[in-house]
Scaffold this motif. Structure first.
Motif, mmCIF file in Angstrom:
data_model
loop_
_atom_site.group_PDB
_atom_site.id
_atom_site.type_symbol
_atom_site.label_atom_id
_atom_site.label_comp_id
_atom_site.label_asym_id
_atom_site.label_seq_id
_atom_site.Cartn_x
_atom_site.Cartn_y
_atom_site.Cartn_z
ATOM 1 N N GLU A 1 0.824 -1.216 0.000
ATOM 2 C CA GLU A 1 0.000 0.000 0.000
ATOM 3 C C GLU A 1 0.856 1.264 0.000
ATOM 4 O OE1 GLU A 1 -3.455 0.195 -0.076
ATOM 5 O OE2 GLU A 1 -3.367 -1.961 -0.417
ATOM 6 N N THR A 2 2.085 1.160 0.490
ATOM 7 C CA THR A 2 2.963 2.318 0.579
ATOM 8 C C THR A 2 4.319 1.986 -0.045
ATOM 9 O OG1 THR A 2 3.790 1.660 2.748
ATOM 10 C CG2 THR A 2 1.891 3.160 2.715
ATOM 11 N N PHE A 3 5.091 3.034 -0.312
ATOM 12 C CA PHE A 3 6.444 2.852 -0.829
ATOM 13 C C PHE A 3 7.369 3.831 -0.124
ATOM 14 C CE2 PHE A 3 5.054 6.435 -3.244
ATOM 15 C CZ PHE A 3 6.198 7.192 -3.411
ATOM 16 N N GLN A 4 8.650 3.515 -0.144
ATOM 17 C CA GLN A 4 9.660 4.434 0.365
ATOM 18 C C GLN A 4 10.960 4.185 -0.385
ATOM 19 O OE1 GLN A 4 10.105 4.804 4.591
ATOM 20 N NE2 GLN A 4 12.071 5.831 4.425
ATOM 21 N N VAL A 5 11.597 5.281 -0.793
ATOM 22 C CA VAL A 5 12.906 5.239 -1.434
ATOM 23 C C VAL A 5 13.838 6.075 -0.567
ATOM 24 C CG1 VAL A 5 14.230 5.831 -3.504
ATOM 25 C CG2 VAL A 5 11.846 5.056 -3.728
ATOM 26 N N THR A 6 14.985 5.514 -0.177
ATOM 27 C CA THR A 6 15.918 6.221 0.707
ATOM 28 C C THR A 6 17.351 5.989 0.245
ATOM 29 O OG1 THR A 6 14.447 5.966 2.600
ATOM 30 C CG2 THR A 6 16.748 6.429 3.090
ATOM 31 N N ARG A 7 18.123 7.071 0.226
ATOM 32 C CA ARG A 7 19.556 6.990 -0.065
ATOM 33 C C ARG A 7 20.274 7.946 0.885
ATOM 34 N NH1 ARG A 7 17.562 3.485 -2.625
ATOM 35 N NH2 ARG A 7 18.174 2.687 -4.672
ATOM 36 N N SER B 1 14.898 10.843 1.499
ATOM 37 C CA SER B 1 13.827 9.852 1.400
ATOM 38 C C SER B 1 12.620 10.439 0.694
ATOM 39 C CB SER B 1 13.371 9.399 2.795
ATOM 40 O OG SER B 1 14.405 8.799 3.504
ATOM 41 N N MET B 2 11.885 9.564 0.033
ATOM 42 C CA MET B 2 10.577 9.910 -0.533
ATOM 43 C C MET B 2 9.653 8.751 -0.205
ATOM 44 S SD MET B 2 9.324 10.901 -4.404
ATOM 45 C CE MET B 2 9.513 9.276 -5.115
ATOM 46 N N TYR B 3 8.453 9.078 0.248
ATOM 47 C CA TYR B 3 7.499 8.028 0.585
ATOM 48 C C TYR B 3 6.087 8.497 0.282
ATOM 49 C CZ TYR B 3 7.641 10.783 4.914
ATOM 50 O OH TYR B 3 7.634 11.811 5.816
ATOM 51 N N GLY B 4 5.213 7.517 0.157
ATOM 52 C CA GLY B 4 3.823 7.836 -0.137
ATOM 53 C C GLY B 4 2.984 6.585 -0.254
ATOM 54 N N LYS B 5 1.756 6.797 -0.677
ATOM 55 C CA LYS B 5 0.822 5.683 -0.856
ATOM 56 C C LYS B 5 0.867 5.227 -2.308
ATOM 57 C CE LYS B 5 -2.164 6.949 2.841
ATOM 58 N NZ LYS B 5 -3.279 6.386 3.506
ATOM 59 N N ASN B 6 0.752 3.943 -2.485
ATOM 60 C CA ASN B 6 0.683 3.356 -3.820
ATOM 61 C C ASN B 6 -0.783 3.236 -4.219
ATOM 62 O OD1 ASN B 6 3.017 2.756 -5.234
ATOM 63 N ND2 ASN B 6 3.380 0.843 -4.171
ATOM 64 N N ASN B 7 -1.255 4.108 -5.132
ATOM 65 C CA ASN B 7 -2.604 3.904 -5.643
ATOM 66 C C ASN B 7 -2.581 2.702 -6.587
ATOM 67 O OD1 ASN B 7 -1.645 4.817 -8.148
ATOM 68 N ND2 ASN B 7 -2.422 6.883 -7.828
ATOM 69 N N PHE B 8 -3.721 2.316 -7.113
ATOM 70 C CA PHE B 8 -3.768 1.092 -7.915
ATOM 71 C C PHE B 8 -2.912 1.195 -9.173
ATOM 72 C CE2 PHE B 8 -5.638 -2.469 -10.269
ATOM 73 C CZ PHE B 8 -5.522 -3.435 -9.285
ATOM 74 N N ILE B 9 -2.886 2.379 -9.798
ATOM 75 C CA ILE B 9 -2.026 2.561 -10.980
ATOM 76 C C ILE B 9 -0.561 2.408 -10.575
ATOM 77 C CG2 ILE B 9 -1.277 4.211 -12.738
ATOM 78 C CD1 ILE B 9 -4.105 3.118 -13.216
ATOM 79 N N CYS C 1 10.718 1.276 -8.869
ATOM 80 C CA CYS C 1 10.800 2.681 -8.427
ATOM 81 C C CYS C 1 12.028 2.909 -7.556
ATOM 82 C CB CYS C 1 9.532 3.051 -7.678
ATOM 83 S SG CYS C 1 9.471 4.761 -7.118
ATOM 84 N N ASP C 2 12.365 1.942 -6.691
ATOM 85 C CA ASP C 2 13.511 2.123 -5.818
ATOM 86 C C ASP C 2 14.797 2.279 -6.617
ATOM 87 O OD1 ASP C 2 14.528 2.010 -2.905
ATOM 88 O OD2 ASP C 2 15.826 0.614 -3.988
ATOM 89 N N LYS C 3 14.982 1.464 -7.625
ATOM 90 C CA LYS C 3 16.194 1.564 -8.445
ATOM 91 C C LYS C 3 16.191 2.837 -9.276
ATOM 92 C CE LYS C 3 17.539 -3.251 -8.852
ATOM 93 N NZ LYS C 3 17.667 -4.413 -9.722
ATOM 94 N N MET C 4 15.044 3.159 -9.889
ATOM 95 C CA MET C 4 14.972 4.325 -10.768
ATOM 96 C C MET C 4 15.145 5.625 -9.972
ATOM 97 S SD MET C 4 11.952 5.422 -13.407
ATOM 98 C CE MET C 4 10.815 5.917 -12.128
ATOM 99 N N VAL C 5 14.286 5.852 -8.990
ATOM 100 C CA VAL C 5 14.351 7.085 -8.201
ATOM 101 C C VAL C 5 15.582 7.065 -7.297
ATOM 102 C CG1 VAL C 5 13.164 8.501 -6.470
ATOM 103 C CG2 VAL C 5 11.866 7.439 -8.320
ATOM 104 N N GLY C 6 15.895 5.912 -6.737
ATOM 105 C CA GLY C 6 17.074 5.800 -5.880
ATOM 106 C C GLY C 6 18.342 6.169 -6.619
#
Length: 177
Positions: free
Chosen positions: A25-31, A136-144, A154-159
């Motif tokens: 339901e959520t995601f987080q990218v951190t470096r 860090s960036m975090y948020g909710k994962n909508n269905f799309i 997303c972690d590899k791309m945005v990270g």
């Protein structure tokens, strides 16, 4: 024959929908990166949105992007909007919390290529003569977002972009510091 193709297509769509529904339901990218300067030196580079162009990985993806600023130049209420090519999209960010030399938190609103609202933050921690900066960036994962996570990481791309930004910022602050 057409009926078989249609059945296979419906089954494939159902499988994708089932797999997407099982995504988090959520995601987080951190470096993070360690920089040989005090926290206040790095803090200034991030808290003043007009300094971002010097180190932001997205500024390099579209040097012709149109940026506009509103509110104060730095700190809570400072805001930046951008509109660029398909690599940077369109959106805005606003500083919603700024604690000197400790934390800067942003509200991110993306309009293109996909609508989304997320939170990003930078934290600063002294370690001897260095500062460890965590982005860090975090948020909710909508269905799309859940469907998209099936085809791109997303972690590899945005990270990877966070790593580029932190590296560029490190070069700037250490050269000046």
């Amino acid at each position: 024959m057409l009926e078989t193709i249609l059945i296979v297509l419906v089954v494939a769509v159902l499988i994708v929908l089932l797999l997407a529904s099982k995504q988090p339901e959520t995601f987080q990218v951190t470096r993070s990166a360690s920089m040989a300067v005090p926290p206040e030196t790095v803090f200034v580079q991030i808290n003043d949105l007009q300094k971002w162009e010097a180190w932001s990985p997205w500024a390099k993806l579209d040097p012709n992007a149109k940026n506009s600023f509103s509110g104060p130049q730095a700190g809570v209420g400072a805001s930046m909007s951008w509109a660029g090519n398909n690599k940077v999209g369109e959106g805005s960010m606003t500083i919603i919390e700024s604690r000197p030399h400790d934390l800067i938190r942003f509200k991110l609103d993306f309009l293109k290529p996909f609508k989304a609202s997320n939170t990003a933050e930078f934290t600063f921690k002294s370690e001897g003569n260095n500062t460890v900066v965590v982005w860090s960036m975090y948020g909710k994962n909508n269905f799309i977002g859940k469907i998209m996570s099936l085809i791109m990481n997303c972690d590899k791309m945005v990270g990877g972009q966070f790593e580029q930004g932190l590296s560029a910022m490190k070069a700037i602050v250490e050269a000046a510091g």
